[in-house]
Design an enzyme around this catalytic site. Sequence first.
Site, PDB file in Angstrom:
ATOM      1  N   ARG A 107       0.781  -1.184  -0.004  1.00  0.00           N
ATOM      2  CA  ARG A 107      -0.127   0.055  -0.100  1.00  0.00           C
ATOM      3  C   ARG A 107       0.826   1.242   0.073  1.00  0.00           C
ATOM      4  NH1 ARG A 107      -5.449   1.826   2.082  1.00  0.00           N
ATOM      5  NH2 ARG A 107      -5.980  -0.428   1.758  1.00  0.00           N
ATOM      6  N   TYR A 212      -0.720 -13.048  -0.361  1.00  0.00           N
ATOM      7  CA  TYR A 212       0.089 -12.989  -1.503  1.00  0.00           C
ATOM      8  C   TYR A 212       1.214 -12.187  -1.360  1.00  0.00           C
ATOM      9  CZ  TYR A 212      -2.816  -8.556  -1.672  1.00  0.00           C
ATOM     10  OH  TYR A 212      -3.387  -7.098  -1.221  1.00  0.00           O
TER      11      TYR A 212
HETATM   12  C1  LIG Z   1      -8.447  -4.662   5.134  1.00  0.00           C
HETATM   13  C2  LIG Z   1      -8.604  -3.893   4.039  1.00  0.00           C
HETATM   14  C3  LIG Z   1      -8.117  -4.226   2.862  1.00  0.00           C
HETATM   15  C4  LIG Z   1      -8.282  -3.491   1.613  1.00  0.00           C
HETATM   16  N1  LIG Z   1      -7.837  -3.816   0.162  1.00  0.00           N
HETATM   17  C5  LIG Z   1      -8.118  -3.391  -0.935  1.00  0.00           C
HETATM   18  C6  LIG Z   1      -7.631  -3.803  -2.099  1.00  0.00           C
HETATM   19  O1  LIG Z   1      -7.071  -4.794  -2.072  1.00  0.00           O
HETATM   20  N2  LIG Z   1      -8.075  -3.089  -3.027  1.00  0.00           N
HETATM   21  C7  LIG Z   1      -8.685  -1.821  -3.150  1.00  0.00           C
HETATM   22  O2  LIG Z   1      -8.755  -1.332  -4.249  1.00  0.00           O
HETATM   23  N3  LIG Z   1      -9.102  -1.578  -1.842  1.00  0.00           N
HETATM   24  C8  LIG Z   1      -8.726  -2.059  -0.822  1.00  0.00           C
HETATM   25  N4  LIG Z   1      -9.359  -1.799   0.212  1.00  0.00           N
HETATM   26  C9  LIG Z   1     -10.100  -0.408   0.562  1.00  0.00           C
HETATM   27  C10 LIG Z   1      -9.334   0.758   0.297  1.00  0.00           C
HETATM   28  O3  LIG Z   1      -8.153   0.880   1.340  1.00  0.00           O
HETATM   29  C11 LIG Z   1     -10.123   2.114   0.565  1.00  0.00           C
HETATM   30  O4  LIG Z   1     -11.294   2.086  -0.096  1.00  0.00           O
HETATM   31  C12 LIG Z   1      -9.431   3.427  -0.004  1.00  0.00           C
HETATM   32  O5  LIG Z   1      -8.193   3.688   1.161  1.00  0.00           O
HETATM   33  C13 LIG Z   1     -10.292   4.278   0.049  1.00  0.00           C
HETATM   34  O6  LIG Z   1      -9.647   5.604  -0.352  1.00  0.00           O
HETATM   35  P1  LIG Z   1     -10.175   7.048  -0.051  1.00  0.00           P
HETATM   36  O7  LIG Z   1      -9.019   7.823  -0.800  1.00  0.00           O
HETATM   37  O8  LIG Z   1     -11.262   7.306  -0.244  1.00  0.00           O
HETATM   38  O9  LIG Z   1      -9.661   7.089   1.643  1.00  0.00           O
HETATM   39  P2  LIG Z   1      -8.414   7.019   2.233  1.00  0.00           P
HETATM   40  O10 LIG Z   1      -7.282   6.187   1.473  1.00  0.00           O
HETATM   41  O11 LIG Z   1      -8.737   6.382   3.497  1.00  0.00           O
HETATM   42  O12 LIG Z   1      -7.848   8.308   2.528  1.00  0.00           O
HETATM   43  C14 LIG Z   1      -8.665   9.234   3.353  1.00  0.00           C
HETATM   44  C15 LIG Z   1      -7.586  10.472   3.705  1.00  0.00           C
HETATM   45  O13 LIG Z   1      -8.171  11.487   4.548  1.00  0.00           O
HETATM   46  C16 LIG Z   1      -7.548  11.770   5.642  1.00  0.00           C
HETATM   47  N5  LIG Z   1      -8.619  12.494   6.502  1.00  0.00           N
HETATM   48  C17 LIG Z   1      -9.455  11.625   7.297  1.00  0.00           C
HETATM   49  N6  LIG Z   1     -10.360  12.579   7.822  1.00  0.00           N
HETATM   50  C18 LIG Z   1      -9.688  13.991   7.496  1.00  0.00           C
HETATM   51  C19 LIG Z   1      -9.902  15.275   8.091  1.00  0.00           C
HETATM   52  N7  LIG Z   1     -10.994  15.492   8.980  1.00  0.00           N
HETATM   53  N8  LIG Z   1      -9.040  16.178   7.741  1.00  0.00           N
HETATM   54  C20 LIG Z   1      -8.073  16.005   6.890  1.00  0.00           C
HETATM   55  N9  LIG Z   1      -7.842  14.782   6.313  1.00  0.00           N
HETATM   56  C21 LIG Z   1      -8.521  13.923   6.698  1.00  0.00           C
HETATM   57  C22 LIG Z   1      -6.841  10.536   6.009  1.00  0.00           C
HETATM   58  O14 LIG Z   1      -5.741  10.933   6.742  1.00  0.00           O
HETATM   59  C23 LIG Z   1      -6.332   9.921   4.877  1.00  0.00           C
HETATM   60  O15 LIG Z   1      -5.281  10.173   4.455  1.00  0.00           O
HETATM   61  C24 LIG Z   1      -9.172  -2.344   1.547  1.00  0.00           C
HETATM   62  C25 LIG Z   1      -9.542  -2.077   2.764  1.00  0.00           C
HETATM   63  C26 LIG Z   1      -9.445  -2.656   3.902  1.00  0.00           C
HETATM   64  C27 LIG Z   1      -9.882  -1.891   5.647  1.00  0.00           C
END
Ligand SMILES: Cc1cc2nc3c(=O)[nH]c(=O)nc-3n(C[C@H](O)[C@H](O)[C@H](O)COP(=O)(O)OP(=O)(O)OC[C@H]3O[C@@H](n4cnc5c(N)ncnc54)[C@H](O)[C@@H]3O)c2cc1C
Length: 382
Positions: A107, A212
């Site tokens: 990641r 994996y």
């Molecule tokens: C166990 C597990 C395995 C997974 N495996 C996969 C996989 O193999 N493939 C896949 O595609 N997805 C996978 N996912 C899902 C994936 O991790 C998420 O869907 C993805 O990270 C979402 O991206 P995002 O940008 O929406 O949110 P995030 O990546 O969670 O980013 C959100 C960001 O916002 C920031 N933030 C939060 N609140 C605030 C605030 N109030 N002010 C400022 N910043 C803030 C956080 O610090 C973070 O940096 C997995 C999830 C889990 C739990």
Amino acid sequence: MTAKPTIAIIGAGIGGLALAAFLHRAGANVEVYEQATQFQRVGAGIQMSPNAIRVLRSLGLEQGLRQRAFQPRSWDNRVWDTGERLSELNFADAESRYGAPYLLMHRADLHAALFSAVPAHLIAFNKKLTGLDRNGASIDLRFADQTRATVDAVIGADGVHSIVREVLLGPERPRFTGRVAHRTVFPTALMRDFALDNCTKWWGPDRHIVTYPVTASGDETYFVTSVPDPSWDVESWSAAGDMEEVRLAFAGFHDDVQRVLAASPQVHKWALFERDPLPRWAFGPIVLLGDACHPMTPYMAQGGASALEDAAILARCLDNVNDVEAAFRRYEATRLERTARLQLTSRENTWGKRAIDPGWVYGYDVWQTPVAASGAAPGVAS
Ligand SMILES: Cc1cc2nc3c(=O)[nH]c(=O)nc-3n(C[C@H](O)[C@H](O)[C@H](O)COP(=O)(O)OP(=O)(O)OC[C@H]3O[C@@H](n4cnc5c(N)ncnc54)[C@H](O)[C@@H]3O)c2cc1C
């Protein structure tokens, strides 16, 4: 609104960084606000399917990730104890069938690649958004460090516990699934004479484990579980799990699983949350993206992929337009149906267990899919 609106992205996660990279390239006036003080190399793998790779490709990140990542033959689905094959999602022909490879990576490697695509000065760290207010045509952002910013539009890419979502829709905690994921990355050498050479999901009666390699050389190994644990709803990279507890939870699983678990020195324990699909997520000059609007269980490995898809489609909608609110509505209208389907399918946790055609997921092309001509009527942010 000014001719070139100022756009704030809240959250420098997978979706926020990808969007920032696209918008910066398009010449937009964009700033990213991230609550973390810095990025850390936390122990987790991530599967990037062809629909996601197509997005990474257009940011110029595919080649670098191909060099670092592991390319599996398939997503192999096996019975937990006997190892009998249930079905296989074949990736040997992913490139000819879907136009992009299926890659397994650390990641942190994905995050670092996305980070490299955004000029550093566009990301403000240690900016935890605590609230926002509409103020005429502009939006005032409030941060935990008592600072403020004023912008024309806001994209909430702040993850499953999104504060932007809460401001728009009111407080409603995501639903704890009653299950936890244990996950970690460790040196393959710790398994001595054993190494994984593919992606395998081991299906137990009420739990599973996915194993994996996450590097091209296979020198780092990853596992992620899903285990019932209604008493634990903590979601934090600093929440340590107990390897003895994991070994106990998977006692009786196949020898390959035992070898992985025996060698792993430590593990993170992560509560799994989800939400029902939302009917809308564009509210005037404020919109949501990724987990903030469509968090899903990780069982199809599509949460991050769909956040990347969102970023590409939103960038297409914003390209060369002055009417940001209309662009947000078109983005919402383009994405709602697909992300709801992903959320609901992922919830079932049957993906790959039986023979399926995964084409609707992996074949989705963010650059070819038609963008909605118009979206729903403008909403009012509270
Ligand atoms: C166990 C597990 C395995 C997974 N495996 C996969 C996989 O193999 N493939 C896949 O595609 N997805 C996978 N996912 C899902 C994936 O991790 C998420 O869907 C993805 O990270 C979402 O991206 P995002 O940008 O929406 O949110 P995030 O990546 O969670 O980013 C959100 C960001 O916002 C920031 N933030 C939060 N609140 C605030 C605030 N109030 N002010 C400022 N910043 C803030 C956080 O610090 C973070 O940096 C997995 C999830 C889990 C739990």
